[in-house]
Design a protein around this motif. Structure first.
Motif, short mmCIF file in Angstrom:
data_model
loop_
_atom_site.label_atom_id
_atom_site.label_comp_id
_atom_site.label_asym_id
_atom_site.label_seq_id
_atom_site.Cartn_x
_atom_site.Cartn_y
_atom_site.Cartn_z
N UNK A 97 -12.24 12.72 36.77
CA UNK A 97 -10.83 12.67 37.16
C UNK A 97 -9.98 13.45 36.18
N UNK A 98 -8.99 14.14 36.70
CA UNK A 98 -8.10 14.89 35.82
C UNK A 98 -7.23 13.92 35.00
N UNK A 99 -7.26 14.07 33.70
CA UNK A 99 -6.55 13.10 32.87
C UNK A 99 -5.26 13.64 32.29
N UNK A 100 -4.92 14.82 32.69
CA UNK A 100 -3.65 15.35 32.21
C UNK A 100 -3.80 16.10 30.91
N UNK A 101 -2.79 16.83 30.63
CA UNK A 101 -2.73 17.64 29.43
C UNK A 101 -2.75 16.71 28.23
N UNK A 102 -3.56 17.00 27.20
CA UNK A 102 -3.68 16.07 26.07
C UNK A 102 -2.34 15.70 25.44
N UNK A 103 -1.37 16.63 25.44
CA UNK A 103 -0.10 16.31 24.80
C UNK A 103 0.64 15.19 25.51
N UNK A 104 0.29 14.96 26.78
CA UNK A 104 0.99 13.95 27.57
C UNK A 104 0.86 12.56 26.94
N UNK A 105 -0.20 12.37 26.16
CA UNK A 105 -0.40 11.04 25.60
C UNK A 105 0.45 10.85 24.34
N UNK A 106 1.12 11.91 23.89
CA UNK A 106 1.97 11.77 22.71
C UNK A 106 3.37 11.34 23.10
N UNK A 107 4.02 10.63 22.22
CA UNK A 107 5.42 10.30 22.44
C UNK A 107 6.31 11.44 21.97
N UNK A 108 7.27 11.79 22.78
CA UNK A 108 8.38 12.61 22.28
C UNK A 108 9.47 11.61 21.87
N UNK A 109 10.47 12.10 21.20
CA UNK A 109 11.56 11.20 20.81
C UNK A 109 12.26 10.65 22.06
N UNK A 110 12.38 11.49 23.05
CA UNK A 110 12.97 11.04 24.32
C UNK A 110 12.17 9.86 24.90
N UNK A 111 10.85 9.98 24.87
CA UNK A 111 10.01 8.88 25.38
C UNK A 111 10.25 7.60 24.60
N UNK A 112 10.37 7.76 23.28
CA UNK A 112 10.53 6.57 22.45
C UNK A 112 11.84 5.85 22.80
N UNK A 113 12.90 6.63 23.00
CA UNK A 113 14.16 6.00 23.40
C UNK A 113 14.05 5.38 24.80
N UNK A 114 13.33 6.04 25.67
CA UNK A 114 13.26 5.55 27.05
C UNK A 114 12.34 4.33 27.17
N UNK A 115 11.21 4.38 26.49
CA UNK A 115 10.20 3.32 26.68
C UNK A 115 10.30 2.21 25.65
N UNK A 116 10.93 2.48 24.54
CA UNK A 116 11.07 1.50 23.45
C UNK A 116 9.76 0.74 23.19
N UNK A 117 8.73 1.44 22.74
CA UNK A 117 7.44 0.76 22.51
C UNK A 117 7.47 -0.06 21.21
N UNK A 118 8.16 -1.17 21.26
CA UNK A 118 8.38 -1.98 20.05
C UNK A 118 7.06 -2.46 19.45
N UNK A 119 7.04 -2.44 18.10
CA UNK A 119 5.87 -2.92 17.33
C UNK A 119 4.64 -2.03 17.52
N UNK A 120 4.79 -0.99 18.33
CA UNK A 120 3.64 -0.12 18.53
C UNK A 120 3.62 0.94 17.44
N UNK A 121 2.39 1.38 17.12
CA UNK A 121 2.27 2.47 16.16
C UNK A 121 2.31 3.79 16.91
#
Ligand code: ATP
Ligand code: MN
Length: 468
Positions: A1-25
């Motif tokens: 199965x296509x798993x997407x571009x590897x960079x997709x698994x990284x957070x951008x700052x925009x993602x961090x503000x949008x998803x607020x992954x609290x307590x996550x590393x």
């Protein structure tokens, strides 16, 4: 199965503000905007270009290499930071990052880095166009530009338009204005004589130039596929150093078969409103920057266009309104002369305070392909004028009648042989058709209230200037 571009698994700052992954590393990468030290911590503001807002990093003084690295960081350094996302006690931001590890990709010498914390003039920023996208304003424009470019495609694709790539090198001067850039190449036969421009010596067998519009070729595809659009770079060697003209700009050009001027006008109005709605929905934060620092009325202005129903007047009415206005213009008014920017702006800013379509211009001031009206004097042209900008769209219903087109071309001394393919479209299954061109940078100016067109395109080209 296509798993997407590897960079997709990284957070951008925009993602961090949008998803607020609290307590996550998480791990982020970007450039340092500012550093502020207190007793036990340094506060780092990081931007990675994904959004306007910076992410605040708390770098505790017990971090490994704190003195060697953190205390040496300056604006412009590039960094990788791993840490834990926490709620932020600070005002104006919901999350921050508590750094556990910090790696420097590249240092930046504070004595030589031209982007200091203060506000720089747009003129100065143009002189460092390789660094200006790191500023809030130019970064915001880049995001808005990208978003609207997607919006353009979305609008047309949703309405069943086919995207056509029209050529950049062409041998027909569509506007007939002669403001063209020649395209030359090493001569074919007489290699020693660069001045020998005889057909035998021309790379394309005849003089070629960079396109001033994709319209004629778009017409070809419209008369086969129905609704098409082209969106590409356009080149005009106009020697006008204004805040509204570039030598290289981007134009959106829909072309529609079985469509008259009224439908064309309605399409232009919905298109413009769609784009405004699109940018309001997708670029709120970036727009707010312009509302804060460039034009306090910006959001009101955009909302007003969304609500308005555009004015339409004919050229003849425009001339009479301007003549009766009592206002003194630099360029004299005369039926038959083109409207100048001052006239256009007076109409949409003072007289109507609304977007204004001006239609039915005298044929003499418009290109050969516009459809002659029954009066024999005017053509089915439409320009859309916007407050603060002037002309943003130029369009028309095209002349679909073979005989009318030929006689107009003869009047203008055009070489019919150059246009036989264009005339063929009128010989074989001709249909009424229409289209328009929207200057993408002028639209960006409208949406951001940026005063100079050079600041809404990454690398502006103007007379005497094409660095980078
Ligand atoms: P203007 O009178 O303002 O020079 P035009 O009549 O030459 O415009 P058109 O040939 O109708 O313009 O082109 C369609 C659209 O492309 C214009 O409405 C404008 O938005 C944009 N445009 C035209 N020339 C330029 C330029 N040199 N730089 C940026 N945008 C332009
Ligand atoms: Mn022009």
């Amino acid at each position: 199965m296509y798993r997407g571009f590897p960079l997709m698994s990284r957070y951008s700052i925009k993602d961090i503000f949008a998803q607020k992954p609290l307590r996550k590393k998480v791990e982020i990468r970007g450039w340092l905007k500012t550093r502020r030290d207190s007793k036990d911590f340094s506060f780092l503001e990081i931007n990675d270009g994904s959004c306007l807002a910076n992410l605040q990093i708390i770098a505790p003084s017990d971090l490994k290499n704190y003195t060697e690295i953190v205390l040496r960081l300056h604006t412009g350094c590039s960094l990788l930071i791993r840490g834990i996302v926490n709620e932020s006690p600070a005002k104006g931001q919901e999350v921050e990052l508590l750094a556990e590890e910090l790696v420097v990709y590249g240092w930046s010498d504070p004595d030589n880095y031209p982007l200091q914390k203060k506000r720089h003039s747009f003129e100065f920023l143009r002189s460092i166009a390789h660094l200006r996208p790191r500023t809030n304003s130019i970064g915001a424009i880049a995001r808005i530009r990208s978003s609207l470019s997607f919006g353009v495609h979305k609008f047309f694709q949703e309405q069943g338009f086919i995207h056509v790539h029209t050529p950049i090198i062409t041998t027909s001067d569509c506007e007939g204005a002669g403001e063209i850039f020649k395209v030359t190449a090493p001569p074919k036969t007489n290699k020693d004589d660069l001045d020998d421009l005889s057909p035998d010596n021309e790379f394309f067998g005849k003089p070629a130039s960079l396109t001033v519009s994709g319209q004629l070729q778009a017409e070809v595809y419209a008369l086969a596929l129905g609704r098409v659009y082209t969106f590409g770079p356009t080149f005009r060697a106009e020697n006008s150093n204004t805040s509204r003209h570039l030598a290289e700009f981007w134009m959106v050009e829909p072309e529609i078969a079985f469509c008259d001027l009224v439908e064309n006008r309605n399409l232009a109005e919905s298109f413009l409103k769609y784009l405004i709605q699109y940018v309001l929905e997708h670029n709120q934060q970036d727009l707010q920057l312009f509302a804060n620092f460039i034009d306090k009325e910006l959001l009101k202005k955009l909302a007003a266009v969304l609500k308005s129903s555009f004015t339409h007047i004919t050229y003849t009415e425009a001339i009479s309104i301007l003549a009766k206005s009592g206002k003194v213009f630099d360029f004299p008014l005369r039926w038959g002369a083109d409207l100048q920017a001052e006239h256009e702006r007076y109409l949409c800013e003072e007289v109507f305070a609304n977007p204004v379509f001006v239609t039915d211009y005298p044929k003499e001031i418009k290109p050969f392909y516009m459809r002659l009206n029954d009066d024999g004097e005017t053509v089915a042209a439409m320009d859309l004028l916007l407050p603060g900008i002037g002309e943003i769209i130029g369009g028309s219903q095209r002349e679909e009648r073979y005989d009318f087109l030929v006689s107009r071309m003869k009047e203008l001394n055009l070489d019919l042989d150059d246009y036989n393919w264009y005339l063929d479209l009128r010989s074989f299954g001709t249909v009424p058709h229409s289209g328009f061109g929207l200057g993408f940078e002028r639209f960006l100016q409208f949406v951001t209230s940026m005063n100079n067109i050079r600041d809404v395109i990454p690398f502006p080209r103007t007379p005497g200037s094409a660095p980078y």
